[in-house]
Write a protein that holds these residues in place. Structure first.
Motif, short mmCIF file in Angstrom:
data_model
loop_
_atom_site.label_atom_id
_atom_site.label_comp_id
_atom_site.label_asym_id
_atom_site.label_seq_id
_atom_site.Cartn_x
_atom_site.Cartn_y
_atom_site.Cartn_z
N ASP A 1 12.17 4.62 6.06
CA ASP A 1 12.29 3.18 6.29
C ASP A 1 11.62 2.73 7.60
O ASP A 1 11.93 1.67 8.13
N LEU A 2 10.68 3.52 8.11
CA LEU A 2 9.94 3.17 9.32
C LEU A 2 8.46 3.02 9.01
O LEU A 2 7.90 3.78 8.23
N HIS A 3 7.85 2.02 9.64
CA HIS A 3 6.43 1.74 9.46
C HIS A 3 5.76 1.85 10.83
O HIS A 3 6.06 1.07 11.73
N PHE A 4 4.84 2.80 10.98
CA PHE A 4 4.12 3.05 12.22
C PHE A 4 2.77 2.34 12.15
O PHE A 4 2.04 2.50 11.16
N PHE A 5 2.40 1.60 13.20
CA PHE A 5 1.13 0.88 13.25
C PHE A 5 0.47 1.09 14.61
O PHE A 5 1.14 1.08 15.64
N THR B 1 0.84 -1.19 0.00
CA THR B 1 0.00 0.00 0.00
C THR B 1 0.87 1.25 0.00
O THR B 1 2.06 1.18 0.28
N ASN B 2 0.26 2.37 -0.29
CA ASN B 2 1.00 3.64 -0.33
C ASN B 2 0.54 4.51 0.83
O ASN B 2 -0.28 5.40 0.64
N ALA B 3 1.04 4.24 2.01
CA ALA B 3 0.63 4.98 3.20
C ALA B 3 1.71 6.00 3.58
O ALA B 3 2.03 6.17 4.73
N ARG B 4 2.27 6.65 2.60
CA ARG B 4 3.35 7.61 2.89
C ARG B 4 2.83 9.00 3.21
O ARG B 4 3.38 9.67 4.06
N SER B 5 1.80 9.45 2.54
CA SER B 5 1.33 10.81 2.78
C SER B 5 0.30 10.88 3.90
O SER B 5 0.32 11.79 4.72
N GLU B 6 -0.60 9.93 3.94
CA GLU B 6 -1.63 9.91 4.98
C GLU B 6 -1.78 8.50 5.53
O GLU B 6 -1.39 7.53 4.90
#
Length: 177
Positions: free
Chosen positions: A72-76, A49-54
């Protein structure tokens, strides 16, 4: 009877799905291996998915997962399927804003690992036992910065909260001696 909005976990993973900072507030994943399997599954499901902007929202195994990627970080942030997605998105944004503020916009894995203590304190300021306490990124970063104030800074150059923290520390040390 209505209850407060709650969070099951907050995850910060790297671009390969490995842990940077995680905290679980639920017994839904009782063992270390089940936690790792959940993290891996969520990472794989959201990778394309493209969750970079929102922030994006996904349903996964009966949980709502709100997530955002930065470099390079993924926040969940994960919660039960009965929670409000907007509240979870606010928690995620608060976590992200606090981390950006504390890392001084150098949001990448290396810097995050060097400042892991600050990131873990952010998580503690946001959620306690699954209950959401704070969602304002600036307030979270301010509380974390106050708790880790450097006492080597000259007293005249400290802000009020830093000065009070320094005074409290000096008093506690003199009292214990």
């Amino acid at each position: 009877m209505e209850s407060s909005p709650s969070v099951k976990n907050i995850l910060l993973l790297d671009s390969e799905g490995k842990r940077v900072a995680v905290k679980y507030f639920s017994d839904d994943w009782p063992t270390h291996s089940t936690k790792l399997a959940f993290e891996r599954s969520v990472f794989i499901k959201t990778l394309k998915t493209n969750a970079r902007s929102e922030a994006e929202i996904a349903m996964f195994d009966g949980y709502i997962v709100v997530y955002k990627f930065v470099q390079d970080l993924h926040f969940f942030v994960t919660a039960g399927d009965d929670e409000n997605e907007l509240i979870l998105a606010t928690v995620l944004q608060g976590f992200y804003d606090a981390v950006v503020n504390l890392l001084r916009t150098d949001v990448e894995k290396r810097t995050a690992l060097e400042n892991l203590d600050l990131i873990l304190l952010c998580i503690d300021e946001i959620v306690d036992g699954g209950i959401i306490l704070e969602t304002d990124g600036s307030a979270i970063a301010g509380k974390v910065a106050t708790n880790t104030a450097d006492s080597s800074v000259a007293f005249s150059e400290q802000n009020i909260s830093q000065a009070l923290a320094t005074a409290r520390d000096h008093f506690a040390r003199s009292f214990l001696q």
